[in-house]
Design an enzyme around this catalytic site. Sequence first.
Site, PDB file in Angstrom:
ATOM      1  CB  ALA A  68      -1.220  -0.315   1.353  1.00  0.00           C
ATOM      2  CG  HIS A  69       2.951   2.846  -3.157  1.00  0.00           C
ATOM      3  ND1 HIS A  69       2.112   1.893  -3.992  1.00  0.00           N
ATOM      4  CD2 HIS A  69       2.860   3.518  -4.609  1.00  0.00           C
ATOM      5  CE1 HIS A  69       2.189   2.010  -5.326  1.00  0.00           C
ATOM      6  NE2 HIS A  69       2.504   2.840  -5.340  1.00  0.00           N
ATOM      7  NE  ARG A  70      -1.538   4.464  -6.620  1.00  0.00           N
ATOM      8  CZ  ARG A  70      -0.692   4.013  -7.248  1.00  0.00           C
ATOM      9  NH1 ARG A  70      -1.126   2.713  -7.643  1.00  0.00           N
ATOM     10  NH2 ARG A  70      -0.561   4.449  -8.184  1.00  0.00           N
TER      11      ARG A  70
END
Length: 367
Positions: free
Chosen positions: A207-209
Amino acid sequence: MTDRQTIALVLGTRPEIIKLAPVLRELESRDHPYTLVHTGQHYSGNLSSVFFDQLNLDPPDYDLGVGSSSHGEQTGVMIREIEVALNEIDPAWVLVQGDTNSVLAGAIVTSKMDAKLGHIEAGLRSYDRKMPEEINRVLTDHASDHLFAPTESAAANLATEGITDRVTVTGNTVVDAVDQHADLATSESAVLERFEISPGKYLVLTAHRSENVDVKGRFRSIIEGVSRAADSVGFPVIYPVHPRAEERLSEFEFSIPENIRIVEPLDYLDFLHLEQHAAAMVTDSGGVQEESCILDTPCVTVRANTERPETVTVGANELVGVDPTKIATGVKAAVETDVDWENPFGDGTAAEQILDTLSEHYIVSDA
Ligand code: UD1
Ligand code: UDP
């Protein structure tokens, strides 16, 4: 050196390096002149140089060292620096891949000089204009002289916007990259032993957005949902943390549940190997939605929309948003799903088709 056969490639981030590697290899094998420009948007070793080393790519010819800053400043500095580099290179074509700020900057510079722009992975749309990537995609597509759409549905998106005459559907170079490395990942990677996990008995989270991890409540929901999911299926979670997410984790001072193991970003072979054998992937990454679909690993996407709807249509991916209950239910269903879908992203010859298109229609003859 001025050479009007030269193709310049502008890239800046992890997924661009991975997805352009097959194109760079194809250029090498055709002995076609090319120059690689790295904006430096990603500069940490585990987001950039590790991929050049592991994928056996020559280092970039230009490393612009732009680094991190606000969208405007980062894109602005890239535009200034890319223009200097491209003026020196004087390419016939500039290729960009994907939807990052590096791609937009490369597109803007090219559109104002005497060179043609090719967009690889064109036509993707989330129809969520709050995502910076969506604006980058739309603007780059509309500035391009030729668009390489990965699927018919991406080409249909372009047609809706009036772009029909300069589009080739090639498949996605991510398939080429997976094909070129999957066996190597199996033979070389010891990541399962290192993390003491067994095939089919773990989950992977990425998860990086910014719309997920920069918002405290959304990031907390994802962590909670994935931890609940892990409890319900009885598997641990491996979470290789992107630096943006790592910064937020420490800023928000979350306590991470014991069943989620935080690790550094992984190299490509280790990450592919994890994807090959995961019970399910939980992600907000574009590339991970594609790769898990290609590798027959079910995927649960912690977003409300996706610009990769083919993964959902074929039954490889479910969009669950960030509600913890929906994440837990989605992961349980994914783990229990029958894997029986066709990879919608092509046959692994995208790089070849892209260069065939350029040499057949535009570049007079190979050197
Ligand atoms: C960028 C792309 C995103 C893509 C992702 C791939 C844009 C708008 N976003 O997001 O579409 O999915 O790359 O991973 O282009 N940082 C480091 N080391 C680095 C690079 C960044 O520590 O090498 C940290 C910095 O604190 C930086 C933050 O990560 O502020 C975010 O980096 P940035 O390149 O702005 O965006 P990404 O989140 O990586
Ligand atoms: N990836 C990797 N190591 C990791 C996480 C991802 O090598 O720890 C690779 C993954 O295989 C995929 C790409 O990075 O090819 C996806 O990049 P990312 O999620 O950063 O960006 P996005 O695809 O969302 O733009």
